[in-house]
Structure formats: C-alpha cells, structure tokens
Scaffold this active site. Sequence first.
Site, PDB file in Angstrom:
ATOM      1  N   CYS A 154      29.037 -27.714 -24.481  1.00 35.62           N
ATOM      2  CA  CYS A 154      27.960 -28.411 -25.176  1.00 35.62           C
ATOM      3  C   CYS A 154      28.470 -29.047 -26.470  1.00 35.62           C
ATOM      4  O   CYS A 154      29.010 -28.354 -27.333  1.00 35.62           O
ATOM      5  CB  CYS A 154      26.844 -27.427 -25.492  1.00 35.62           C
ATOM      6  SG  CYS A 154      25.536 -28.152 -26.481  1.00 35.62           S
ATOM      7  N   CYS A 163      19.631 -30.016 -29.674  1.00 34.11           N
ATOM      8  CA  CYS A 163      20.148 -30.357 -28.340  1.00 34.11           C
ATOM      9  C   CYS A 163      20.056 -31.865 -28.099  1.00 34.11           C
ATOM     10  O   CYS A 163      19.071 -32.505 -28.468  1.00 34.11           O
ATOM     11  CB  CYS A 163      19.321 -29.608 -27.294  1.00 34.11           C
ATOM     12  SG  CYS A 163      19.386 -30.295 -25.647  1.00 34.11           S
ATOM     13  N   ASN A 220       2.348  -1.023   5.655  1.00 37.47           N
ATOM     14  CA  ASN A 220       2.509  -1.202   4.217  1.00 37.47           C
ATOM     15  C   ASN A 220       3.564  -2.270   4.056  1.00 37.47           C
ATOM     16  O   ASN A 220       4.733  -2.023   4.314  1.00 37.47           O
ATOM     17  CB  ASN A 220       2.975   0.112   3.596  1.00 37.47           C
ATOM     18  CG  ASN A 220       3.527  -0.087   2.205  1.00 37.47           C
ATOM     19  OD1 ASN A 220       3.397  -1.155   1.627  1.00 37.47           O
ATOM     20  ND2 ASN A 220       4.146   0.931   1.658  1.00 37.47           N
ATOM     21  N   GLY A 221       3.158  -3.478   3.665  1.00 35.13           N
ATOM     22  CA  GLY A 221       4.167  -4.507   3.513  1.00 35.13           C
ATOM     23  C   GLY A 221       3.596  -5.887   3.612  1.00 35.13           C
ATOM     24  O   GLY A 221       2.415  -6.118   3.399  1.00 35.13           O
ATOM     25  N   CYS A 226      25.219 -27.838 -19.814  1.00 33.22           N
ATOM     26  CA  CYS A 226      25.128 -26.433 -20.236  1.00 33.22           C
ATOM     27  C   CYS A 226      26.017 -25.515 -19.396  1.00 33.22           C
ATOM     28  O   CYS A 226      26.592 -24.566 -19.907  1.00 33.22           O
ATOM     29  CB  CYS A 226      23.705 -25.897 -20.080  1.00 33.22           C
ATOM     30  SG  CYS A 226      22.431 -27.013 -20.617  1.00 33.22           S
ATOM     31  N   MET A 256      19.547 -27.703 -16.709  1.00 30.37           N
ATOM     32  CA  MET A 256      18.437 -28.309 -17.433  1.00 30.37           C
ATOM     33  C   MET A 256      17.125 -28.439 -16.676  1.00 30.37           C
ATOM     34  O   MET A 256      16.089 -28.497 -17.281  1.00 30.37           O
ATOM     35  CB  MET A 256      18.802 -29.699 -17.993  1.00 30.37           C
ATOM     36  CG  MET A 256      19.440 -29.654 -19.343  1.00 30.37           C
ATOM     37  SD  MET A 256      19.025 -28.265 -20.406  1.00 30.37           S
ATOM     38  CE  MET A 256      17.343 -28.486 -20.780  1.00 30.37           C
ATOM     39  N   GLU A 269      16.947 -12.940 -20.890  1.00 32.64           N
ATOM     40  CA  GLU A 269      17.572 -11.707 -20.404  1.00 32.64           C
ATOM     41  C   GLU A 269      18.910 -11.554 -21.084  1.00 32.64           C
ATOM     42  O   GLU A 269      19.648 -12.501 -21.248  1.00 32.64           O
ATOM     43  CB  GLU A 269      17.716 -11.706 -18.875  1.00 32.64           C
ATOM     44  CG  GLU A 269      18.475 -12.825 -18.231  1.00 32.64           C
ATOM     45  CD  GLU A 269      18.607 -12.591 -16.716  1.00 32.64           C
ATOM     46  OE1 GLU A 269      18.863 -11.453 -16.312  1.00 32.64           O
ATOM     47  OE2 GLU A 269      18.437 -13.554 -15.966  1.00 32.64           O
ATOM     48  N   CYS A 313       0.765  -1.228   0.000  1.00 33.86           N
ATOM     49  CA  CYS A 313       0.000   0.000   0.000  1.00 33.86           C
ATOM     50  C   CYS A 313       0.803   1.289   0.000  1.00 33.86           C
ATOM     51  O   CYS A 313       1.998   1.282  -0.142  1.00 33.86           O
ATOM     52  CB  CYS A 313      -0.848   0.012   1.252  1.00 33.86           C
ATOM     53  SG  CYS A 313      -0.679  -1.480   2.178  1.00 33.86           S
ATOM     54  N   LYS A 360      14.312 -22.315 -10.900  1.00 37.51           N
ATOM     55  CA  LYS A 360      14.913 -21.799  -9.670  1.00 37.51           C
ATOM     56  C   LYS A 360      14.206 -20.539  -9.201  1.00 37.51           C
ATOM     57  O   LYS A 360      14.798 -19.462  -9.169  1.00 37.51           O
ATOM     58  CB  LYS A 360      16.406 -21.537  -9.883  1.00 37.51           C
ATOM     59  CG  LYS A 360      16.703 -20.796 -11.166  1.00 37.51           C
ATOM     60  CD  LYS A 360      18.153 -20.388 -11.263  1.00 37.51           C
ATOM     61  CE  LYS A 360      18.402 -19.732 -12.595  1.00 37.51           C
ATOM     62  NZ  LYS A 360      19.789 -19.442 -12.816  1.00 37.51           N
TER      63      LYS A 360
END
Length: 1586
Positions: free
Chosen positions: A1212, A1201, A301-302, A1207, A548, A968, A70, A1036
């Site tokens: 590879c 693959c 707030n939290g 990896c 993997m 990313e 909030c 993960k």
Amino acid sequence: MLISRELVVSVTIGVQVGLSHVAISLNIGGICYGKKTSCFELVLSVPAASLVMMYWVANLEDIISERGACGVGFIANLDNKASHGIVKDALTALGCMEHRGGCGADNDSGDGSGVMTSIPWDLFNEWASEQGIGAFDQLHTGVGMVFLPKNEDLMKQAQAAILDIFKKEGLEVLGWRSVPVDMSVVGYYARETMPNIQQVFVQIAKEENIDDIERELYICRKLIERAASSETWGNEVYFCSLSNQTIVYKGMLRSEVLGRFYFDLQNELYNSPFAIYHRRYSTNTSPRWPLAQPMRFLGHNGEINTIQGNLNWMQSRETSLKSPVWRGRENEIRPFGNPKASDSANLDSAAELLIRSGRTPEEALMLLVPEAYKNHPTLMIKYPEILDFYDYYKGQMEAWDGPALLLFSDGKTVGACLDRNGLRPARYWRTVDNVVYVASEVGVLPTDDSKVVMKGRLGPGMMIAVDLTSGQVFENTEVKKRVALSNPYGKWVKENLRSLKATNFLSATLMDNETILKRQQAYGYSSEDVQMVIEAMAAQGKEPTFCMGDDIPLAVLSRRPHMLYDYFKQRFAQVTNPAIDPLREGLVMSLEVNLGKRRNILEVGPENASQVILSSPVLNEGELDSLLNDPILKPQVLPTFFDIRKGVEGSLEKTLYKLCEAADEAVRNGSQLLVLSDRSDELEATRPAIPILLAVGAVHQHLIQNGLRMQASIVADTAQCFSTHQFACLIGYGASAICPYLALETCRQWRLSTKTVNLMRNGKMPTVTVEQAQKNFCKAVKSGLLKILSKMGISLLSSYCGAQIFEIYGLGKDVIDIAFCGSTSSIGGLTLDELARETLSFWIKAFSEDTAKRLENFGFIQFRPGGEYHGNNPEMSKLLHKAVRQKSETAYLVYQQHLANRPVNVLRDLLELKSDRSPIPVGRVEPASSIVERFCTGGMSLGAISRETHEAIAIAMNRLGGKSNSGEGGEDPIRWSPLTDVVDGYSPTLPHLKGLQNGDIATSAIKQVASGRFGVTPTFLANADQLEIKIAQGAKPGEGGQLPGKKVSAYIARLRNSKPGVPLISPPPHHDIYSIEDLAQLIYDLHQVNPKAKVSVKLVAEAGIGTVASGVAKGNADIIQISGHDGGTGASPVSSIKHAGGPWELGLTETHQTLIANGLRERVILRVDGGFKSGFDVIMAALMGADEYGFGSVAMIATGCVMARICHTNNCPVGVASQREELRARFPGVPGDLVNYFLYVAEEVRGMLAQLGYEKLDDVIGHTKLLKRRDISLVKTQHLDLSYILSSVGLPKWSSSTIRKQEVHSNGPVLDDTILADPEIVKAIDNETVVNKSVNIFNVDRAVCGRIAGVIAKRYGDTGFAGQLNITFLGSAGQSFACFLTPGMNIRLVGEANDYVGKGMAGGELVVTPVEKTGFTPEDATIVGNTCLYGATGGQVFVRGKAGERFAVRNSLAEAVVEGTGDHCCEYMTGGCVVILGKVGRNVAAGMTGGLAYILDEDDTLIPKVNKEIVKIQRVVAPVGQMQLKNLIQAHVEKTGSSKGAEILKEWDKYLSLFWQLVPPSEEDTPEACADYEQTTSGQVTFQSA
C-alpha cells in the site's frame, strides 16, 4: 415474482389428478420476498379431463421461510419390553433439551416438540371398552393421530371426507377419539393456530401382512391429503401418523409442557418399548403445528441445504417410480414432495416412500444421506461392499446434503444416523438393564455410571440401529454391511458403470488470433476476463485474489452490457447451517458426476448402474468427443442460436420454445445426453447465440415439467463460460458438465503468444507447457467450484446440480418462468426482449466495420477512466481528503454534489425523499453529537490494515462517542487505557501516531469474535463494550478470512498467538456454530464472560435473512448487523467479491419487517453497513429501519487511503494496508480527519431531517412512507419493482433510542453467580489466595466457569492472578464447560461433558474423568463432546476418555492429553501440544501450522488418516520431545488415574516406539522435534548442521 404497479394475477396451480374435478387455486395479490401480502384465494372447479398432468417447481421462497434445528434423542428397550418408564424418560430428556429450542415473542409458544412411540394398545383398549366398542384387533387396526380444523362445522366436513375415503378403500372406521389435552399450558401464539386433535381407529380386514397393512394406510392418507387439498379447510388437516405400529404426539409446545398438554402421556397405561423425542428450534417464528417433530418416520435435527434440487429431482422421478408392491396404484400416492413444508417433512416423505416400497429404514437413509465414502481408509480395506452400494446409488439418488442428525423408526427398528460431515452432536450409551439411549447431549437423563456398559458417539456418516424384535444393537459398519450384501452391487457396478477416460489437452490453437478475438468479442469477454481471470488461472492453477470489494453498479443498474451470469448471486450458509471448509476438509467433498438415464429407484437391478461417470464437470474437447461417440448414451447436439432477421421482438422466446421441443423429442427418441452447443464454424451477424445459461435453464425446466428430466443429462458445449461462478450457475440450473472450448483456446493462445514465451524464457514467470496451462485452468475451476459448493454447506456436486442455489437481481418474471422457475427475483427486471438486446450488443461487436484490434476493458474489476463507474473512485477520494484535511464545509458540499450526480450505482439511488410536513429550522433538529453516537466503523483487522490506521480510527471514534471495531486478530492491551503523556500531538505510548490529545483512548469499543478466534482471550472479551460474532463478511460471505504470510509481522503474530511469516487462514465456519442453537450457545458464552457487553451478530444480506435474523433474536443477541455485498476486504478471490451476497437495502428491509411481524424487533438493535458514503445513505438506512450505521472503506479513505486496490500485496503506497515499516511511515492520517468527516455526515443528516420537517432520527426510523421512486430512466429496463423496499408492516412499539438504550440481555440465573456469591471464593479472588470447592452440575448448566474467568480477567488480566480456585464439579456438564479459563483456575469434572469443553481457555488446568466405578472401560468411552479447546491460548487439559470431532481446532498454546478423538483433530492448530493415547478419526492435522501432536498408533492405522499437506510425520526421536511426551503422560496419570496412561509408563520403551510425532514446518527446528539439536556452553542455542 410480480413485476408492475397494478394488481397482477399469479397463478399457483396445485393440481390433483385422479378425481373427477380438479381444484385450481389462484393467488391474487403481490407475492414478495418471502412473505405473502394480501392474498385471497379463488377456487375454481374444472373437469379433470381437460387437464394434463402438470408439475410444480420448488420455490426458493417457500423453502427459505422454513428453517429449523433442534435437540433430539431416542430410548429403546432391547428386550422389546413396553413400559411407561420409557415414555416418562423421554419427556424428562425433552425438558433438559429446552435450551436447544426457541421460544416465540410471547416466550411461551415453543417452536415445537413431540414424541414417537409404539401404539399404546392398553390405553386405547380401556377407552374402547368405556365406549362399548370392544378391544381392538391389534394386528388389523390402524391408528391415526389427526390435526383437524378448529371450527366445528369444518371439522365435521373434514371427518366426513376422511370417512368417505376409508370407506371407498374398504376400511371400517371403528371410532373417533377426542385426544384429552390441557389448554392452559399452551402459549398465546400457539393457541391462535391450535388444531382440533383427534384420533381415528380403522380396521383393515383384507390384509394379513404388516407391510401391506402399512401400505394400505399410506395410500389412504395420500388420498385423504389429495381430497383435502381441494377444500377450503384443506391446509388444516394433517396426519401426524396413521399406522399399525407407531404413533406421534406433538405440537407447538415448549418441551417441558408436552407431557402436561397431552394427558395420555401421563397415563400409566401408556406403555412403549421405545420413544423418539424431538425439540425444535425453528428460525421462523410463525411456526406451525404440523411442522413440529418427530415426523412420521424421522426426527431430524439439521438443515437440508440442497432441498430445492432434491424436490425438483423427486418430482421429475414421479413418472418413473414403479414397484409391484403398489399393485399398479403408484399414481394415487403422488406427489412425493411438498415445497411448502419444511426440509425435514420432505426428507421424511422421501424416506417414507422408500420404506413403504419395501426398503428397510437403514437402507433408505444410506441412500438419501450417504457418508463420505470416497478414500475412506477403513471402508476401502475392510468393507469394499459398502463402497459398491454407495457407488451403485450415487448416480440414481442425489444426496440430501446438509448437517443432520436423523432418528428413525418404523416400529420394528429404531436407529440414528449422522450426516457426512458430523455437524450435529450425537452421543449414545447402553445400560445393564438393556436400554439404549441416543441424544444430542449427555446428561439429559440422570443415569448411574456404574450401570452404563457402553458409551460412544456417532461420528460423521455413522449409523446405529436397534432391532426391537431380536434385541440386537448394530453399530455403524455392521448395519451397513447387512444392507450392502443384500444385492450383488459390486458386480453390477463393475459390469455397467463406465468411467470417462481422461484425454490429453490440445497442444496447438485451432483458430488464428483474429478469429479468437472475434469470438471473444461476440461472446462477451473483456480484456479483464482474459488477463485477470483466464490467464491468471492458466499460469497459477488457482483463482485470482483481489481486494476492496465490489463497488460497481448491479448488472441491471449498469449502463454497460453484462453477461447473464452477472444477474445471479450465489447463496451461502449463514447460522442455520455451516459453510464447509473446502481447503481443510475437502475429504467429504466430491465433484463426480454421472451422465445418462436415471431409472426407477424403487426397483434394483444391474441396468440401473448403466451410466457414465465423470471425475469432474469440466470437460476438454477430447472428452466431449468421446461422450459424443458413446453408443449407449445416444447423444444429441442441439445448437443454441436465435434468428433476428425478422426483428428482435419475440425472437428469443420463440427460439427457446423450439429448443425445448427439440430436447423433448430427442429424449422421447431415446437420447440420454443432450449437448447444448453454441459452437459454429462461421458466426452470422443475424444469428446471435442464446445466453447458454438461459438455454440450459429452459431445457432443464421444460423436461422437469414434462416428467422427462430423469431420462437424460444435459451438457453445455460453450464459449460463454470461463469463470468459476459461470460454471456454478450452469450446474446449479441443470447442466451436468461443461466444455468451455473458447476458454481453453484462450489458454492455448496465451501460452503460445510471444509475450508469454519471452516472459518464461527470462524467468519472469514460471514455465508451463501448453497442456499444463489448460490443466491449470481446469484445476482452478475445480477448486473454485468446491469453494462455491462449500459456501452453501454442500459437499457433493451431484446434489448441487439443479439445486438452484442462487438468487437473481434484475431479471423479470417471463425470464424466470421460462428458465429459472423457483428462484427468487425480488426486484423484477429485464424481459426476454431486453435480454435479447443485451446479448446482441456483445454479438455485433464482432461484426462492426471498425472492430477493435484488441478486447475492450469494461473496467468491471479495476477502476479505469472511461470504464464502468466505481463507487470508490480517485476523484471521490480526492474530494473527501480535501474536505476533511482542510476542515472546509464548502469542500464537503462539493463531495456531496459529486455523490448526488453519480450514475445509478445502488438500489437506494432509485429512491428519493418526500414528506408530509413542512421544513423546520436546522436549529430544532437533534445535535450532531447525538447522531454520531449511532455511527460505527467496519471490522477491519489489524493485520489487513496497519497499526497506524487501526489506532487512528479507534481514537477518532472514541472522541465522537461512536464505536470502532477491532476486526479479527485481538488487540494490544496497551490501547485500553487513556493517554496522559501527549505533548504537541505526540505520545511515547503510541509513538507512530500524530495529532493526538490527552485523554484519547485507542481501544475498540466493539471487539470481534471471528472463526479463527485469533487473539480472543478472556481479558480481550472482558474489556469490550460490545462483542461482535462475525458470521459472514459482505465481500465474501461463506468464506474464511485470509492474511498473507508477508503481512504477519512479529507484532501481528504476537497478538494472534501464531508464527511470523506463516499465512493465517480463518476457517469458513465457526466450528462452534453449526446451527442456530449453537449460535445461541456462543451468544450465551459471551454474555457469560462479560455480562456488561452487548453481543452483536453480523450477517450478510440474502433472501431469507429475515428468517435467520428472527432465530438470532430468539438466540438472545442484542444487536444484529446486516452487511451488503459491497463491503470491502483485504484479500479475497475475485469471484467471491463479485458474485455472492445481496444489497443491504433488501436485506435490511426483510430483517426489519420479519422481526416486526414476529414481535421481536424491540429485542434487537439493527445496524447496517455496506458502501456508506454520506448522510443520504444514513437517512435511507434509517427510513428502511436501521438504528445504527456502519462505515468501512470510506473511513479508511478519510484517514488517507487512495484506493490503489493492492491491499492483498502488502505494498500500500500510503501505509494504510501494509505492515512494511517504510510504507507505514508514509501514513498521512490523523484522528481529527475522521472526526471531521463524521461530523460533516451528521450535519448532512440534520439538514435532511430539517428539510423533511422532523426533529430527530427516532421520528423517521422505519417510516418508509417518506420514500418514493425517483423519476429516472435506466438504460436496460423500466421494469424494476421496488415495492418491497417501499412497503411497511408497521413500526416497533418502542422508539429507536429506547431500543438502543435497553439493558444487555441476560443469561438469567446461572451456576457461576452462585459460586461467585460464595464468601470463600470472593475472598480468594480479592486476596489472591487458595480455595477448594465442590459443586454439583447438570447439562442445563452451560458455559460454567466463564463468568468467574471474566471477573478474574477484568481485574488481573490474562496472567496476573496469583491465587488458586480449585473447583470440582460432579455430574454431566452442559455445553462450553470451562470456557475462557484463566491461570489460577484448576477445574476438575467428575462425570462427563458435552460440546466445546475448554473453548478459548487461556490458562489454568482442566481435568475430566469418569466416576470411580463405571460399567464401561473409560478409555473406550466418549467423555467430552465435539470442538473442544477451540481457540485456546493456554492452560492444560487432561481427559480420561475419548473426545469428539475437531479436538483442539485452532488451538494456539494449550497442552492436552486425551485417550482418543474423532475426525479433524488438531485442525488449524498454531501452537501448543496435543497427546492422544488412542485411536483418531480421519483428516488429522489439516491446516496445522504450529504446535506439536503425539499420537499413539498401536495397530498401524494412523498414517492414512493424517492430512499430509503441511505436517511431516516422524517417530519421537528428539530427547526433548520424549521428555515432553513422558511428562505430559505422567501428569495425566496423576490427575486422572488413567489406566491406559499407567500401562504406557510401565512399558515406556515398548510404547515410545509406537508414538508418531506430527511436526509442521514452523516447528522443525525446535528441540522437541529435532534430534541433532544441541546447546553450547554459554546457553546459546545453535544448530549442528548449520
């Protein structure tokens, strides 16, 4: 949880004691995964005498359905002058917080807002005289603000009951006042649940002292709550406040209508010297009136992450809480917590209890929400007494841990404090006329800066308090020092708290190899556990990395025995609160544990400190011995074996009951330490060990229910614990410490084995001693534990202990009830007897005649023939390669058949299709071309996989009209235009690819914004079709990405603005998403910079995800993606791959159904991914409600693959996941292979639709009625309950295609549009000329400049614009001011700004300076908020004043000058330059791998604040560095008029020697950092020493 087809009665007993009759309510009907279905309540009445005091246990389900965050603030007049102005200001400020709250599906019912003030006696006296009551006696009158039932009759009953209790307590009720309200402003949903709002006035004649009067009112309220709970209308009665000092007006209202709803708040007679205001954003859209805030003491707030543990511990405390102020009435004020209320409400009641028992509000909050005081440079030197206070309470009250800004008041003091991590914004200012303001944002009230005398912000763990009676303001350490000096805490701690001395590890094995092997077999070890986990940890001192993802069956579906821990998945933070960064921000975390009795917390005294403190929960044999010999603890060892001589049936249950009884008796006889041990000199075939987790859980729960849990600690002495997840489970279910004796023995055996000795001798392995190997193992366990705590956003092990932060997949109700009460187990599963059999199957291995000579390899981690089944196996990839490369339908059928015949691997394998229609010809079904448009590939980053793979996948998806994902790491602009130069399948533009066609385009339609912000530039964002915010990754969740240094080639480093060869880590949290309103802000920023791109938010399945997804939908996301736990990854710790996240079938079902129930499903596209391999998976996901389908690992397999699962090593063999040129050359794939694969999948979907008798996917999405259970028997249990997946709450109002084709959600009218409509601006952008503009700005104008930057970036790229837009803004800027600036934009702000200034800027110039005449000194004032310059890739920033926490986090190339910062400055920086002309907070330069920082250190306090892990600290000696520093300061003075900067330039030589330069290794050889750097005549740069 209910397991079984029939109707089962689950009894939730809420028992009230102290009344003649007790109400027991029974819930009948199914209770499932966060929602109640068809419950009807039976209320029985039983004579109280026949009931023992029973305790509830906090239930995860109740907790996860209530989340909130909030905007808050307070205003206080220091002269204690009451005025109506303060109330008006609070309402104005609330209106400016509207964007920090959420709105329901009707867009009109807010999630709640409210104010707390002192009691407006003038207003009430006027009312009283109208009623003929006469003026109130203010000292002796209490005012209650009450929510009553809507129904007239029920309301009268409730009023009568309330009257009755006041009467019994001897209080006179003076009258009821119906609170005047305006119904017309209430939204539809809120009106449905709106209570009848009344005020009650009572007179307390018998007490004179304010505290006693407040206590009397508190007891009355508790008695009323208790009486109400046994009535039908019980849950419709709620006291917002009942006090002689304060009153709360609140409701399910949007903040701007609160003042219109309550006529009182508009009344000139409503005066107060202070007001706390609060605007709620609840992620759960069935918000309730009582959950609006402020609560009775706090505005919060939290999010409290440890709430389940806190509630269980509070409840265990109930028997020991005593204080003379209650005059023996402690029983009447129980219980102190309510698992059905929100975390804020529970924190409020804990604070209320402490305050009413005589603590000051400040002390109560220091106790509940302590700061990170360990190794705190300032506290250690100046305020040791504060450390003593925290040390004294640490073992008595577990911290309520999680991000929180808390405002509090008891009517005499008003204050605010921030959590230990500083994860919520809090700014404060004070004006000439003696008013103090605290708020989540600046600019919520129009203030004249010339009247402001002080401006600051609350940093992590800080507190500010205003004493209304004396008119003083106490800042942080003054408040705490006063509290800490009230008792001789230091003396008590020194005399009573004992530290456990570390003892040395053993240097030889205790057993011979054969015995060790036998033990390992009996306790369930496999050779993978020993080699890949224990030995790896002993050798390297860190958790093993793997890749993997997890593609083996859930433990309950597996045909092989699993240890009990494998049924548990760790929960993780997602959106509503951030994960913590254990690597870079470890200073707020601690693994310390206190052992021994926890006494009465309401009384202070030296005996409370009598405990033993451990530095971590991992004990070696010697440390366990010293605990066993501690005379004060009186330890008791309880062996944990069960006897099966009379058969397995019932044997485990019987033994558990006996074990609990023994524990009970030991504690009643004064033992303060229970050691549960499965150690024994000789193992017996008929006495297997109880799974230690079951034993610990059962004893823990039993002691809680008997009110004895506070009297003793539990320690596990066990062979069944060797991995970090196992330690975490034991601690989460109640153990305080663990001695893993067999794991330590295994470490010793490994180190002493001839094989290891030879490897070390030949230099093939670093040499470690026997002791070092065990130390390494323990070190790895400890850092692994920190990581697991941090995933959930928890900093302290003491708060994690007993907090049950897990969900369970595959255990039945009887197991849960006996040992894991309160944890979610949504699909049921094993009974105790089935569990006993599974345990036995390990045990007998140690006793069979032909006992193997070595440990078996179960194949749980690595695939191996004969081991556990893996979804991605070599045979499957061979069949798939054959089908796509030969373009052969028959080969694809063989692949399909292979999948159909696999063992049960995932939940959907337990289901099959049924239809109410007859099949239709395939020709009538929608074409494959329209089905493939719903397909996406996973977010695999370029870096984790090779350029070849990444581009081939993108080209294939673009040919099909599906979507690929950049992952990313940015994207090369060369990929954004279609190819026109292809000859024979090759193109000079992308020479490394084959099989191309003219018109192919390698752009990724979905561009990802992850926490590292690598490669996120304005142009990258402007060129996306969709933008994905990656909150978590299936393999993960709760952790950041990692790219090993050897994978960071020059090309990768260029795209990511980093240094080649330096490993890249993205932080676990997005530093601009600490809450749901922050996520809404980032969504807003992305819509701002690219209004044509849909924004998706990627979440990972876990219990409670429906609640989170509702919040995300309300945050204006266009798409929500749900990932299953079985997604892939390039590199991750083994325990994360295996033990976090849930199956997408449950996550998708919960999300789809919660969104429908909340009327939000039409607003978002649902996309799902995780282990998709075929058309069957697509159909299953569609029936469960998904619109789009993501394929990750399988898309890589289709392009070549071979599942080598290496990896993370860069080796590879087919160049799919390697950056090595020679391996990349072997890449076999062409885009056509993937196109073929997806067309086959689409054809398979068509075939199944035809079989079902439906023409298009639209017609089956969300139709769970087409699913039924497969008739298939599992090896372990027949008790799985899939009813949740098969249930339905209805269908969306629109078809899936309509939902998918709707317009991008808009930000509405924004300031940028006004600026962009200005003809002069248009001209300047079109013709690249110069323009000057001046504009007013307010805090509701957010992400200003973002859209302008997007327009420029789209046309000119990141560097191509040659014009200049010089825009000056006046006022208080909203969040994300000047985000994503591009070169040519020169932005000046005169005023102040909130969080995220300059986020992602790529160029241009930003100047922030206060107005001309201020009442405060600019360099002492905070002028910009937290997390500025996050992920910036260029440009310059000059700030006259201080910044908040995490300044320049992940800055790549921007240069900045600022006059002071908070904690964690320059975190994760990879380039650029930051100059700080003032004080900084703790943990400077954590994870800084590039760039330089110059920090002025006038009082010699900098060195202890720097994180020395990476950077080295030196004086500015290099002439080039001195020039760089001086030039930046000169520019700063010119642009901001900084007096501090001017003074430094005036006395340059004096100040230059006070600057420190922070240099990461990658910058050590640069001319700025290296003094003996010289240039030769030809201009070649050489190195003298070289």
